[in-house]
Design an enzyme around this catalytic site. Structure first.
Site, PDB file in Angstrom:
ATOM      1  N   ASP A   1      54.753  70.090  -8.309  1.00  0.00           N
ATOM      2  CA  ASP A   1      54.690  70.753  -9.599  1.00  0.00           C
ATOM      3  C   ASP A   1      53.468  71.664  -9.661  1.00  0.00           C
ATOM      4  OD1 ASP A   1      55.724  70.809 -12.446  1.00  0.00           O
ATOM      5  OD2 ASP A   1      53.684  70.104 -12.821  1.00  0.00           O
TER       6      ASP A   1
ATOM      7  N   GLU B   1      53.461  64.071   9.922  1.00  0.00           N
ATOM      8  CA  GLU B   1      53.444  62.721  10.502  1.00  0.00           C
ATOM      9  C   GLU B   1      54.773  62.008  10.283  1.00  0.00           C
ATOM     10  OE1 GLU B   1      50.282  60.134   9.336  1.00  0.00           O
ATOM     11  OE2 GLU B   1      48.804  61.771   9.271  1.00  0.00           O
TER      12      GLU B   1
END
Length: 536
Positions: free
Chosen positions: A199, A255
Protein backbone atom coordinates in the site's frame (compact mmCIF):
# COMPACT_ATOMS: atom_id res chain seq x y z
CA UNK A 1 13.08 -19.00 -11.43
CA UNK A 2 9.87 -19.00 -13.49
CA UNK A 3 8.39 -15.50 -13.70
CA UNK A 4 4.75 -16.58 -13.35
CA UNK A 5 3.76 -13.03 -12.49
CA UNK A 6 4.93 -11.47 -15.75
CA UNK A 7 1.76 -10.92 -17.77
CA UNK A 8 -0.38 -12.66 -15.14
CA UNK A 9 -3.90 -11.62 -14.14
CA UNK A 10 -4.62 -10.92 -10.47
CA UNK A 11 -8.13 -10.60 -9.00
CA UNK A 12 -8.57 -8.20 -6.09
CA UNK A 13 -10.82 -9.38 -3.27
CA UNK A 14 -12.11 -6.92 -0.67
CA UNK A 15 -12.70 -9.29 2.27
CA UNK A 16 -15.52 -7.27 3.86
CA UNK A 17 -17.53 -7.48 0.65
CA UNK A 18 -16.80 -10.83 -0.97
CA UNK A 19 -18.66 -13.52 1.00
CA UNK A 20 -20.02 -13.64 4.56
CA UNK A 21 -19.98 -17.12 6.12
CA UNK A 22 -21.51 -16.46 9.55
CA UNK A 23 -24.42 -14.08 8.93
CA UNK A 24 -22.97 -10.98 10.59
CA UNK A 25 -23.17 -8.98 7.33
CA UNK A 26 -19.39 -8.72 6.90
CA UNK A 27 -17.37 -10.87 4.52
CA UNK A 28 -14.69 -13.10 6.00
CA UNK A 29 -11.86 -15.52 5.21
CA UNK A 30 -14.00 -18.70 5.28
CA UNK A 31 -16.33 -16.97 2.83
CA UNK A 32 -13.45 -16.22 0.48
CA UNK A 33 -12.29 -19.83 0.68
CA UNK A 34 -15.81 -20.98 -0.25
CA UNK A 35 -15.76 -18.79 -3.37
CA UNK A 36 -12.26 -19.57 -4.64
CA UNK A 37 -13.76 -21.97 -7.18
CA UNK A 38 -15.34 -18.95 -8.87
CA UNK A 39 -11.93 -17.34 -9.30
CA UNK A 40 -10.32 -20.54 -10.56
CA UNK A 41 -13.18 -20.99 -13.02
CA UNK A 42 -12.85 -17.40 -14.15
CA UNK A 43 -9.27 -18.12 -15.19
CA UNK A 44 -7.19 -15.68 -13.17
CA UNK A 45 -3.70 -16.51 -11.96
CA UNK A 46 -3.69 -14.94 -8.50
CA UNK A 47 -5.89 -13.42 -5.84
CA UNK A 48 -4.98 -10.27 -3.93
CA UNK A 49 -6.57 -9.93 -0.51
CA UNK A 50 -7.09 -6.44 0.88
CA UNK A 51 -6.25 -6.13 4.62
CA UNK A 52 -7.73 -8.66 7.04
CA UNK A 53 -5.41 -7.92 10.01
CA UNK A 54 -6.42 -6.78 13.49
CA UNK A 55 -7.65 -3.21 13.29
CA UNK A 56 -10.01 -0.72 14.94
CA UNK A 57 -11.43 -0.32 11.39
CA UNK A 58 -11.30 3.46 11.34
CA UNK A 59 -10.19 3.06 7.70
CA UNK A 60 -11.64 -0.39 7.09
CA UNK A 61 -8.49 -2.33 7.89
CA UNK A 62 -5.92 0.04 6.43
CA UNK A 63 -5.22 1.08 10.04
CA UNK A 64 -3.48 -2.00 11.41
CA UNK A 65 -3.02 -2.61 15.14
CA UNK A 66 -1.50 -6.12 14.83
CA UNK A 67 0.18 -7.13 11.57
CA UNK A 68 0.58 -10.77 12.54
CA UNK A 69 -2.97 -11.76 13.36
CA UNK A 70 -6.39 -11.87 11.72
CA UNK A 71 -9.08 -9.49 12.92
CA UNK A 72 -11.89 -11.53 14.55
CA UNK A 73 -14.44 -10.06 12.13
CA UNK A 74 -12.62 -11.94 9.34
CA UNK A 75 -11.85 -15.14 11.25
CA UNK A 76 -8.68 -16.66 12.66
CA UNK A 77 -5.16 -17.48 11.50
CA UNK A 78 -6.32 -21.07 10.95
CA UNK A 79 -8.89 -19.76 8.48
CA UNK A 80 -6.15 -17.98 6.58
CA UNK A 81 -4.06 -21.16 6.47
CA UNK A 82 -7.03 -23.07 5.02
CA UNK A 83 -7.55 -20.33 2.43
CA UNK A 84 -3.92 -20.59 1.31
CA UNK A 85 -4.14 -24.37 1.12
CA UNK A 86 -7.35 -24.33 -0.97
CA UNK A 87 -6.07 -21.60 -3.30
CA UNK A 88 -2.92 -23.57 -4.01
CA UNK A 89 -4.97 -26.72 -4.65
CA UNK A 90 -6.84 -24.74 -7.32
CA UNK A 91 -3.63 -23.39 -8.86
CA UNK A 92 -4.15 -19.85 -7.55
CA UNK A 93 -1.37 -17.72 -6.11
CA UNK A 94 -2.20 -15.60 -3.03
CA UNK A 95 -0.97 -12.02 -2.62
CA UNK A 96 -1.81 -10.12 0.55
CA UNK A 97 -1.86 -6.42 1.32
CA UNK A 98 0.84 -4.89 3.50
CA UNK A 99 0.12 -1.44 4.92
CA UNK A 100 3.56 -0.63 6.28
CA UNK A 101 3.96 3.12 5.80
CA UNK A 102 1.64 3.79 8.75
CA UNK A 103 -0.07 1.91 11.57
CA UNK A 104 -3.15 2.39 13.70
CA UNK A 105 -2.71 4.71 16.68
CA UNK A 106 -3.66 1.63 18.75
CA UNK A 107 -0.62 -0.30 17.58
CA UNK A 108 1.52 -1.09 20.66
CA UNK A 109 4.54 0.63 19.12
CA UNK A 110 2.68 3.93 18.77
CA UNK A 111 1.10 3.64 22.21
CA UNK A 112 4.65 3.39 23.59
CA UNK A 113 6.16 5.99 21.24
CA UNK A 114 3.77 8.74 22.27
CA UNK A 115 4.43 8.38 26.01
CA UNK A 116 7.65 10.40 26.02
CA UNK A 117 10.75 11.18 23.96
CA UNK A 118 13.04 8.63 25.64
CA UNK A 119 11.28 5.27 25.38
CA UNK A 120 12.57 2.45 23.09
CA UNK A 121 9.95 3.25 20.42
CA UNK A 122 10.35 7.04 20.68
CA UNK A 123 11.83 7.31 17.18
CA UNK A 124 9.65 4.72 15.46
CA UNK A 125 7.20 7.36 14.23
CA UNK A 126 7.61 10.76 12.60
CA UNK A 127 7.67 13.34 15.41
CA UNK A 128 8.56 17.01 15.07
CA UNK A 129 8.57 20.13 17.22
CA UNK A 130 6.10 22.93 16.63
CA UNK A 131 7.15 26.07 14.83
CA UNK A 132 7.75 29.14 16.98
CA UNK A 133 4.14 30.21 16.50
CA UNK A 134 2.87 26.79 17.63
CA UNK A 135 1.95 25.69 14.15
CA UNK A 136 2.88 22.36 12.54
CA UNK A 137 6.45 21.89 11.27
CA UNK A 138 5.47 22.01 7.58
CA UNK A 139 2.56 22.68 5.25
CA UNK A 140 2.07 19.00 4.41
CA UNK A 141 -1.55 17.94 3.92
CA UNK A 142 -3.44 14.75 4.67
CA UNK A 143 -5.01 12.82 1.80
CA UNK A 144 -8.18 12.86 3.89
CA UNK A 145 -8.23 16.65 4.29
CA UNK A 146 -6.52 19.25 6.46
CA UNK A 147 -3.04 19.24 7.90
CA UNK A 148 -0.99 16.03 7.94
CA UNK A 149 0.19 16.84 11.48
CA UNK A 150 -1.54 16.07 14.79
CA UNK A 151 -0.51 17.50 18.14
CA UNK A 152 0.26 15.16 21.02
CA UNK A 153 0.26 16.80 24.46
CA UNK A 154 2.28 14.03 26.12
CA UNK A 155 5.34 14.53 23.94
CA UNK A 156 4.56 18.18 23.21
CA UNK A 157 5.24 17.42 19.56
CA UNK A 158 3.40 16.86 16.32
CA UNK A 159 3.26 13.47 14.62
CA UNK A 160 2.82 12.91 10.89
CA UNK A 161 -0.26 11.21 9.44
CA UNK A 162 -0.62 11.19 5.67
CA UNK A 163 -4.13 9.81 6.09
CA UNK A 164 -6.33 9.83 9.23
CA UNK A 165 -4.98 11.23 12.49
CA UNK A 166 -5.49 7.69 13.79
CA UNK A 167 -2.98 6.43 11.18
CA UNK A 168 0.42 7.74 12.34
CA UNK A 169 3.29 7.35 9.88
CA UNK A 170 6.21 5.08 10.73
CA UNK A 171 9.71 6.54 10.56
CA UNK A 172 11.52 4.43 7.96
CA UNK A 173 14.67 6.52 8.45
CA UNK A 174 15.03 4.37 11.58
CA UNK A 175 16.71 1.02 10.72
CA UNK A 176 14.79 -0.68 13.54
CA UNK A 177 11.53 0.09 11.74
CA UNK A 178 12.85 -1.41 8.52
CA UNK A 179 13.95 -4.56 10.35
CA UNK A 180 10.54 -4.86 12.02
CA UNK A 181 8.80 -4.52 8.64
CA UNK A 182 10.95 -7.25 7.10
CA UNK A 183 10.19 -9.61 9.98
CA UNK A 184 6.48 -8.90 9.49
CA UNK A 185 6.80 -9.92 5.84
CA UNK A 186 8.71 -13.04 6.85
CA UNK A 187 5.86 -14.05 9.20
CA UNK A 188 3.43 -14.25 6.26
CA UNK A 189 5.97 -15.74 3.85
CA UNK A 190 6.46 -18.58 6.33
CA UNK A 191 2.69 -19.17 6.20
CA UNK A 192 2.88 -19.70 2.44
CA UNK A 193 1.85 -16.44 0.77
CA UNK A 194 3.11 -15.96 -2.77
CA UNK A 195 3.68 -12.23 -2.56
CA UNK A 196 2.61 -8.84 -1.30
CA UNK A 197 0.80 -5.79 -2.55
CA UNK A 198 2.42 -2.78 -0.85
CA UNK A 199 0.00 0.00 0.00
CA UNK A 200 1.12 3.57 -0.77
CA UNK A 201 4.59 2.34 -1.67
CA UNK A 202 5.91 5.87 -2.34
CA UNK A 203 4.97 7.09 1.18
CA UNK A 204 7.58 5.17 3.17
CA UNK A 205 10.03 8.06 3.56
CA UNK A 206 9.58 11.76 4.28
CA UNK A 207 12.00 14.66 3.91
CA UNK A 208 14.01 14.69 7.15
CA UNK A 209 14.20 18.50 7.05
CA UNK A 210 10.40 18.86 6.90
CA UNK A 211 10.60 21.32 4.00
CA UNK A 212 7.31 22.80 2.76
CA UNK A 213 5.77 21.43 -0.41
CA UNK A 214 5.37 23.95 -3.24
CA UNK A 215 2.00 24.55 -4.83
CA UNK A 216 1.01 22.37 -7.77
CA UNK A 217 2.59 23.71 -10.96
CA UNK A 218 -0.45 22.71 -13.03
CA UNK A 219 -2.97 25.48 -13.63
CA UNK A 220 -6.43 24.49 -12.42
CA UNK A 221 -9.65 26.26 -13.40
CA UNK A 222 -11.17 26.04 -9.93
CA UNK A 223 -10.38 25.04 -6.36
CA UNK A 224 -10.42 21.30 -5.80
CA UNK A 225 -12.78 19.73 -3.29
CA UNK A 226 -9.77 18.00 -1.71
CA UNK A 227 -6.93 20.52 -1.22
CA UNK A 228 -4.36 17.70 -1.20
CA UNK A 229 -4.19 17.99 -4.98
CA UNK A 230 -3.22 21.66 -4.76
CA UNK A 231 0.33 20.79 -3.66
CA UNK A 232 3.27 19.37 -5.58
CA UNK A 233 4.33 16.60 -3.20
CA UNK A 234 8.08 16.93 -3.31
CA UNK A 235 8.87 16.43 0.36
CA UNK A 236 6.13 14.52 2.20
CA UNK A 237 6.66 11.41 0.04
CA UNK A 238 8.55 10.22 -3.09
CA UNK A 239 11.94 10.39 -1.38
CA UNK A 240 15.09 8.78 -2.86
CA UNK A 241 15.64 6.66 0.28
CA UNK A 242 12.67 4.54 -0.81
CA UNK A 243 14.64 2.81 -3.57
CA UNK A 244 17.33 1.16 -1.39
CA UNK A 245 14.59 0.15 1.05
CA UNK A 246 12.75 -1.63 -1.77
CA UNK A 247 15.98 -3.42 -2.62
CA UNK A 248 16.06 -4.77 0.95
CA UNK A 249 12.48 -5.97 0.51
CA UNK A 250 13.34 -7.62 -2.79
CA UNK A 251 16.24 -9.47 -1.17
CA UNK A 252 13.85 -11.05 1.34
CA UNK A 253 11.27 -11.91 -1.32
CA UNK A 254 13.90 -13.59 -3.44
CA UNK A 255 14.71 -15.92 -0.53
CA UNK A 256 11.17 -17.29 -0.81
CA UNK A 257 10.54 -16.92 -4.53
CA UNK A 258 7.75 -14.47 -3.68
CA UNK A 259 6.68 -11.45 -5.72
CA UNK A 260 5.65 -7.85 -5.10
CA UNK A 261 3.19 -5.28 -6.41
CA UNK A 262 3.48 -1.64 -5.43
CA UNK A 263 0.67 0.92 -5.33
CA UNK A 264 1.97 4.20 -6.76
CA UNK A 265 -0.11 6.83 -4.95
CA UNK A 266 0.98 9.81 -7.01
CA UNK A 267 -0.59 12.17 -9.55
CA UNK A 268 2.68 13.70 -10.77
CA UNK A 269 5.04 11.63 -12.94
CA UNK A 270 3.44 8.35 -11.81
CA UNK A 271 4.53 6.38 -14.88
CA UNK A 272 8.14 7.54 -14.54
CA UNK A 273 8.11 6.57 -10.87
CA UNK A 274 6.68 3.14 -11.74
CA UNK A 275 9.74 2.69 -13.94
CA UNK A 276 12.09 3.60 -11.08
CA UNK A 277 10.32 1.43 -8.53
CA UNK A 278 10.29 -1.67 -10.77
CA UNK A 279 13.87 -1.44 -12.01
CA UNK A 280 15.82 -4.71 -11.58
CA UNK A 281 16.34 -5.60 -7.93
CA UNK A 282 13.32 -3.62 -6.69
CA UNK A 283 9.61 -4.33 -6.99
CA UNK A 284 8.50 -6.92 -9.51
CA UNK A 285 5.64 -4.72 -10.75
CA UNK A 286 3.82 -1.54 -9.89
CA UNK A 287 0.48 0.06 -10.68
CA UNK A 288 -0.78 3.62 -10.51
CA UNK A 289 -4.12 5.36 -10.93
CA UNK A 290 -3.31 6.55 -14.45
CA UNK A 291 -6.05 4.46 -16.06
CA UNK A 292 -8.62 4.95 -13.29
CA UNK A 293 -9.84 8.36 -14.41
CA UNK A 294 -12.45 9.57 -16.88
CA UNK A 295 -10.45 9.49 -20.12
CA UNK A 296 -11.49 6.68 -22.48
CA UNK A 297 -9.73 7.87 -25.62
CA UNK A 298 -7.33 5.87 -27.81
CA UNK A 299 -4.65 8.53 -27.48
CA UNK A 300 -4.71 8.37 -23.70
CA UNK A 301 -4.26 4.59 -23.46
CA UNK A 302 -1.60 4.64 -26.13
CA UNK A 303 0.30 7.43 -24.38
CA UNK A 304 0.35 5.69 -21.00
CA UNK A 305 1.56 2.32 -22.29
CA UNK A 306 4.11 3.92 -24.58
CA UNK A 307 5.39 6.17 -21.79
CA UNK A 308 6.03 3.24 -19.49
CA UNK A 309 7.82 0.99 -21.94
CA UNK A 310 9.85 3.84 -23.42
CA UNK A 311 11.61 4.28 -20.07
CA UNK A 312 11.10 0.91 -18.43
CA UNK A 313 14.79 -0.08 -18.07
CA UNK A 314 13.74 -3.63 -17.19
CA UNK A 315 10.70 -2.62 -15.13
CA UNK A 316 7.22 -4.07 -15.45
CA UNK A 317 3.75 -2.52 -15.03
CA UNK A 318 0.44 -3.76 -13.70
CA UNK A 319 -2.59 -2.14 -15.31
CA UNK A 320 -6.04 -1.77 -13.75
CA UNK A 321 -9.19 0.15 -14.64
CA UNK A 322 -10.81 0.03 -11.18
CA UNK A 323 -10.10 -0.88 -7.57
CA UNK A 324 -11.41 -0.32 -4.05
CA UNK A 325 -10.44 3.37 -4.08
CA UNK A 326 -12.12 4.67 -7.26
CA UNK A 327 -15.54 4.58 -8.95
CA UNK A 328 -16.10 1.52 -11.10
CA UNK A 329 -15.05 2.05 -14.70
CA UNK A 330 -18.39 0.99 -16.19
CA UNK A 331 -19.95 3.93 -14.34
CA UNK A 332 -17.08 6.33 -15.10
CA UNK A 333 -17.12 5.59 -18.83
CA UNK A 334 -20.87 5.02 -19.31
CA UNK A 335 -21.13 7.81 -21.91
CA UNK A 336 -18.81 5.82 -24.23
CA UNK A 337 -20.98 2.69 -24.20
CA UNK A 338 -23.81 1.62 -26.47
CA UNK A 339 -25.02 -0.37 -23.46
CA UNK A 340 -23.35 -0.97 -20.13
CA UNK A 341 -22.84 -4.63 -21.03
CA UNK A 342 -21.14 -3.72 -24.32
CA UNK A 343 -18.89 -1.27 -22.53
CA UNK A 344 -18.07 -3.80 -19.79
CA UNK A 345 -17.09 -6.45 -22.32
CA UNK A 346 -15.01 -4.05 -24.38
CA UNK A 347 -13.20 -2.68 -21.31
CA UNK A 348 -12.39 -6.24 -20.24
CA UNK A 349 -11.05 -7.11 -23.69
CA UNK A 350 -9.04 -3.90 -23.84
CA UNK A 351 -7.44 -4.30 -20.42
CA UNK A 352 -6.65 -7.97 -20.99
CA UNK A 353 -4.89 -7.07 -24.24
CA UNK A 354 -2.40 -4.67 -22.66
CA UNK A 355 1.29 -5.42 -22.35
CA UNK A 356 2.03 -5.90 -18.67
CA UNK A 357 0.31 -7.65 -15.80
CA UNK A 358 -3.38 -7.07 -15.15
CA UNK A 359 -5.48 -6.57 -12.01
CA UNK A 360 -9.25 -7.05 -11.99
CA UNK A 361 -11.43 -5.59 -9.24
CA UNK A 362 -14.09 -7.90 -7.84
CA UNK A 363 -17.35 -7.58 -9.75
CA UNK A 364 -15.77 -6.32 -12.97
CA UNK A 365 -16.47 -9.72 -14.52
CA UNK A 366 -20.19 -9.00 -14.02
CA UNK A 367 -20.11 -5.50 -15.50
CA UNK A 368 -20.89 -4.19 -12.02
CA UNK A 369 -21.64 -0.49 -11.58
CA UNK A 370 -21.08 1.96 -8.74
CA UNK A 371 -23.74 2.05 -6.02
CA UNK A 372 -25.34 5.45 -5.33
CA UNK A 373 -25.24 5.94 -1.56
CA UNK A 374 -26.70 8.54 0.75
CA UNK A 375 -24.58 10.27 3.39
CA UNK A 376 -26.16 8.24 6.21
CA UNK A 377 -25.19 5.00 4.44
CA UNK A 378 -21.47 5.81 4.25
CA UNK A 379 -18.74 4.31 6.42
CA UNK A 380 -15.72 5.62 4.48
CA UNK A 381 -14.03 8.52 6.31
CA UNK A 382 -12.86 10.02 3.02
CA UNK A 383 -16.34 9.89 1.50
CA UNK A 384 -17.88 11.45 4.60
CA UNK A 385 -15.24 14.20 4.80
CA UNK A 386 -15.70 15.31 1.19
CA UNK A 387 -19.42 14.68 0.75
CA UNK A 388 -20.89 15.04 -1.83
CA UNK A 389 -17.81 15.45 -4.08
CA UNK A 390 -15.52 13.79 -4.82
CA UNK A 391 -17.40 10.50 -4.63
CA UNK A 392 -16.14 8.37 -1.76
CA UNK A 393 -14.95 4.79 -1.83
CA UNK A 394 -17.96 2.97 -0.35
CA UNK A 395 -19.77 3.23 -3.70
CA UNK A 396 -17.40 0.71 -5.28
CA UNK A 397 -17.02 -1.48 -2.17
CA UNK A 398 -20.58 -2.77 -1.89
CA UNK A 399 -20.97 -6.56 -1.55
CA UNK A 400 -20.34 -9.03 -4.35
CA UNK A 401 -23.58 -10.20 -5.94
CA UNK A 402 -23.76 -13.98 -6.24
CA UNK A 403 -27.41 -14.72 -6.96
CA UNK A 404 -30.95 -13.33 -6.85
CA UNK A 405 -31.67 -14.45 -3.28
CA UNK A 406 -32.16 -11.97 -0.43
CA UNK A 407 -28.90 -10.13 0.33
CA UNK A 408 -27.60 -11.26 -3.08
CA UNK A 409 -26.17 -14.54 -1.75
CA UNK A 410 -23.53 -12.50 0.07
CA UNK A 411 -24.93 -12.93 3.59
CA UNK A 412 -27.90 -14.23 5.55
CA UNK A 413 -27.73 -11.06 7.66
CA UNK A 414 -27.89 -7.36 6.86
CA UNK A 415 -24.84 -6.46 4.71
CA UNK A 416 -22.48 -3.78 6.04
CA UNK A 417 -23.19 -1.78 2.88
CA UNK A 418 -26.46 -2.08 0.94
CA UNK A 419 -26.93 -4.06 -2.26
CA UNK A 420 -29.29 -1.92 -4.32
CA UNK A 421 -31.48 -2.95 -7.25
CA UNK A 422 -29.15 -1.93 -10.08
CA UNK A 423 -26.25 -3.89 -8.57
CA UNK A 424 -28.43 -6.86 -7.51
CA UNK A 425 -29.44 -7.36 -11.16
CA UNK A 426 -25.85 -8.26 -12.11
CA UNK A 427 -25.12 -11.53 -10.34
CA UNK A 428 -22.98 -14.59 -10.96
CA UNK A 429 -25.82 -17.13 -11.06
CA UNK A 430 -27.69 -15.10 -13.67
CA UNK A 431 -24.69 -14.83 -16.01
CA UNK A 432 -22.90 -18.17 -15.59
CA UNK A 433 -23.33 -20.29 -18.70
CA UNK A 434 -25.33 -17.60 -20.50
CA UNK A 435 -23.90 -16.93 -23.98
CA UNK A 436 -23.08 -13.26 -24.49
CA UNK A 437 -23.06 -12.39 -20.78
CA UNK A 438 -20.31 -10.23 -19.36
CA UNK A 439 -19.15 -13.08 -17.12
CA UNK A 440 -18.84 -15.55 -19.99
CA UNK A 441 -17.03 -12.96 -22.07
CA UNK A 442 -14.48 -12.45 -19.27
CA UNK A 443 -14.00 -16.21 -18.98
CA UNK A 444 -13.41 -16.48 -22.73
CA UNK A 445 -11.08 -13.49 -22.80
CA UNK A 446 -9.04 -14.76 -19.85
CA UNK A 447 -8.71 -18.17 -21.51
CA UNK A 448 -7.67 -16.45 -24.75
CA UNK A 449 -5.00 -14.42 -22.96
CA UNK A 450 -3.66 -17.51 -21.20
CA UNK A 451 -3.54 -19.50 -24.47
CA UNK A 452 -1.96 -16.67 -26.47
CA UNK A 453 1.64 -16.10 -25.34
CA UNK A 454 1.98 -12.76 -27.15
CA UNK A 455 -0.82 -11.31 -24.99
CA UNK A 456 1.17 -12.09 -21.86
CA UNK A 457 4.67 -11.12 -22.90
CA UNK A 458 4.70 -9.91 -26.53
CA UNK A 459 5.80 -6.36 -27.26
CA UNK A 460 3.31 -3.73 -28.48
CA UNK A 461 3.41 -1.82 -31.76
CA UNK A 462 0.75 0.89 -32.01
CA UNK A 463 -0.93 1.73 -35.30
CA UNK A 464 -1.58 5.30 -36.43
CA UNK A 465 -5.37 5.44 -36.51
CA UNK A 466 -7.92 8.17 -35.93
CA UNK A 467 -10.23 8.36 -32.94
CA UNK A 468 -12.21 6.50 -31.78
CA UNK A 469 -10.23 3.48 -33.04
CA UNK A 470 -7.36 2.11 -30.98
CA UNK A 471 -5.17 -0.41 -32.75
CA UNK A 472 -1.96 -2.25 -31.94
CA UNK A 473 -0.08 -5.42 -32.78
CA UNK A 474 1.16 -7.69 -30.00
CA UNK A 475 4.20 -9.80 -30.82
CA UNK A 476 5.98 -10.39 -34.10
CA UNK A 477 6.04 -12.84 -36.99
CA UNK A 478 3.56 -15.69 -37.35
CA UNK A 479 2.50 -15.45 -33.69
CA UNK A 480 1.58 -11.75 -33.91
CA UNK A 481 -1.94 -10.61 -33.07
CA UNK A 482 -3.76 -7.52 -34.34
CA UNK A 483 -6.01 -5.90 -31.72
CA UNK A 484 -8.59 -3.28 -32.76
CA UNK A 485 -11.14 -1.44 -30.60
CA UNK A 486 -13.90 1.02 -31.42
CA UNK A 487 -14.01 3.11 -28.25
CA UNK A 488 -17.39 4.64 -29.05
CA UNK A 489 -21.11 3.73 -29.26
CA UNK A 490 -21.21 4.44 -33.03
CA UNK A 491 -20.38 1.79 -35.67
CA UNK A 492 -17.57 2.37 -38.18
CA UNK A 493 -15.37 0.41 -40.55
CA UNK A 494 -11.69 0.09 -41.46
CA UNK A 495 -9.69 -1.66 -44.15
CA UNK A 496 -7.36 -4.38 -42.90
CA UNK A 497 -4.52 -6.06 -44.80
CA UNK A 498 -2.37 -8.92 -43.51
CA UNK A 499 -5.05 -10.69 -41.48
CA UNK A 500 -7.43 -13.35 -42.76
CA UNK A 501 -9.93 -14.05 -40.00
CA UNK A 502 -11.34 -12.88 -36.67
CA UNK A 503 -10.67 -14.85 -33.54
CA UNK A 504 -13.81 -16.16 -31.86
CA UNK A 505 -13.28 -13.97 -28.79
CA UNK A 506 -13.96 -10.87 -30.92
CA UNK A 507 -17.38 -9.26 -30.55
CA UNK A 508 -19.49 -6.69 -32.45
CA UNK A 509 -17.06 -7.09 -35.34
CA UNK A 510 -17.54 -8.51 -38.87
CA UNK A 511 -14.76 -9.13 -41.41
CA UNK A 512 -15.80 -9.20 -45.09
CA UNK A 513 -12.75 -9.59 -47.27
CA UNK A 514 -10.45 -6.77 -46.21
CA UNK A 515 -13.27 -4.65 -44.77
CA UNK A 516 -13.73 -4.84 -41.01
CA UNK A 517 -16.92 -3.41 -39.55
CA UNK A 518 -16.54 -2.42 -35.91
CA UNK A 519 -19.89 -2.10 -34.21
CA UNK A 520 -20.48 -0.09 -31.03
CA UNK A 521 -17.76 -0.89 -28.47
CA UNK A 522 -16.36 -3.60 -30.72
CA UNK A 523 -13.23 -5.57 -29.96
CA UNK A 524 -11.54 -7.43 -32.81
CA UNK A 525 -8.61 -9.85 -32.59
CA UNK A 526 -7.03 -10.96 -35.86
CA UNK A 527 -4.08 -13.37 -36.19
CA UNK A 528 -1.55 -11.76 -38.49
CA UNK A 529 -0.64 -13.62 -41.68
CA UNK A 530 1.64 -11.05 -43.28
CA UNK A 531 2.64 -7.39 -43.16
CA UNK A 532 -0.30 -5.85 -41.38
CA UNK A 533 -1.84 -2.48 -42.18
CA UNK A 534 -5.07 -0.77 -41.16
CA UNK A 535 -6.63 2.23 -42.90
CA UNK A 536 -9.49 4.33 -41.58
Amino acid sequence: MQEWWRGAVTYQVYPRSFQDSNGDGVGDLPGITRRLDHLAGLGVDAVWLSPFFRSPMKDMGYDVSDYRDVDPVFGRLEDFDRLIERAHELGLKVIIDQVLSHTSDRHPAFVESRQNRLNPKADWYVWADARHDGGPPSNWLSVFGGTAWAWDARRKQYYLHNFLASQPDLNFHNPEVQDWALETLRFWLDRGVDGFRFDTVNYFFHDAKFRDNPSDYRIKPETEANPYGMQYHLFDKNQPETLPWLERVRGLLDEYGAISVGEMGESHHAIRMMNDYTAPGRLHQCYSFEMMGNDYSPGYFRAKLAEFFAGAAGGWPMWAFSNHDVPRHVSRWAAYGDTLDCLAKQAGSLLLSFEGSICLWQGEELGQTDTPLDLDELTDPQGIAFWPEPIGRDNTRTPMVWDASPQAGFSTGLPWLPVKAEQAARHVAGQAGVPGSVLEHYRAMLAFRRATPVLRTGRTRFLDLHDPVLGFVRGEGEAALLCLFNLSPVALSVTVAGAEHLDAVSFNAVLDGDRLTLGPNAAAFLPVTGEVSVRD
